[in-house]
Design an enzyme around this catalytic site. Sequence first.
Site, PDB file in Angstrom:
ATOM      1  N   SER A 162     -13.265  -3.611   1.220  1.00 60.93           N
ATOM      2  CA  SER A 162     -13.297  -2.769   3.308  1.00 60.93           C
ATOM      3  C   SER A 162     -14.574  -2.768   2.965  1.00 60.93           C
ATOM      4  O   SER A 162     -15.265  -2.148   1.679  1.00 60.93           O
ATOM      5  CB  SER A 162     -12.411  -1.821   2.872  1.00 60.93           C
ATOM      6  OG  SER A 162     -11.330  -1.597   3.079  1.00 60.93           O
TER       7      SER A 162
ATOM      8  N   LYS B 115      -3.871   5.728   8.590  1.00 58.36           N
ATOM      9  CA  LYS B 115      -4.089   6.495   7.226  1.00 58.36           C
ATOM     10  C   LYS B 115      -5.187   7.912   7.859  1.00 58.36           C
ATOM     11  O   LYS B 115      -5.749   8.223   8.431  1.00 58.36           O
ATOM     12  CB  LYS B 115      -5.005   5.231   7.243  1.00 58.36           C
ATOM     13  CG  LYS B 115      -5.127   3.844   6.375  1.00 58.36           C
ATOM     14  CD  LYS B 115      -6.405   3.304   6.221  1.00 58.36           C
ATOM     15  CE  LYS B 115      -6.662   3.801   4.888  1.00 58.36           C
ATOM     16  NZ  LYS B 115      -7.700   2.695   4.795  1.00 58.36           N
TER      17      LYS B 115
ATOM     18  N   ARG C  10       1.431  -1.321   0.288  1.00 57.72           N
ATOM     19  CA  ARG C  10      -0.230  -0.126   0.121  1.00 57.72           C
ATOM     20  C   ARG C  10       1.006   0.888  -0.313  1.00 57.72           C
ATOM     21  O   ARG C  10       1.250   1.810   1.168  1.00 57.72           O
ATOM     22  CB  ARG C  10      -1.249   0.169   1.415  1.00 57.72           C
ATOM     23  CG  ARG C  10      -1.352   2.011   1.303  1.00 57.72           C
ATOM     24  CD  ARG C  10      -2.714   0.977   2.560  1.00 57.72           C
ATOM     25  NE  ARG C  10      -3.835   2.323   2.248  1.00 57.72           N
ATOM     26  CZ  ARG C  10      -3.478   3.521   2.972  1.00 57.72           C
ATOM     27  NH1 ARG C  10      -2.626   3.343   3.319  1.00 57.72           N
ATOM     28  NH2 ARG C  10      -4.845   4.023   2.690  1.00 57.72           N
TER      29      ARG C  10
END
Length: 209
Positions: A112, A141, A40
Amino acid sequence: MKRSDLQLYFIMGTANAKIKKPLAILEEALQAGITMFQFREKGTDALTDEHYEHFARQCQKRCHHYNVPFIVNDDIELALKLKADGIHIGQDDCPISLVREKIGEEIILGVSVHTADELQIAIENGADYVGIGPIFATTSKNDAKAPSGTEFLQQARRHYPELPIVAIGGINCQNAETVLKAGADGVAVISAICESHNIHQTVETFKSY
């Protein structure tokens, strides 16, 4: 994929590596026994172009060496180009049905979800597993939603006893057991491993629950 693959799901990009170099962190985490890895690469200083792809390939090579599934976050083109084991998408990304169409049936698809409706859509469109969170407050995040606790996770497990579920968001060695007891097959972590001074011990603790 097996539900056990989600036991300790490590997510990382270069921006998350603050104590050591990212590949050194990944190598240690793989040696210690993480069961899945998500590439990511996000944030203001994220790698781009050939540097981005090169880093992804280096991560993938290490994952393959340890026989750990290599999952790409969001980027369908990269996942297909690298023949990644899977791709993980959020609710703001490409529609799930379109992603499944593009990647075919062989590639793992993770989604998600934050609500019962999103969960239902993910299942109907062939998600292999879902990520539920953020369970607790997270600093990893910037665009994270408000923490939801374990209530939705418990509901999801009740309604779909066989569905592979990984929990994410502010999970550490102190609260992981609560999350697993609430019904998650495993926990997804970023900072708990990236910022650990003893990755082997951290992984061992997570896997002891």
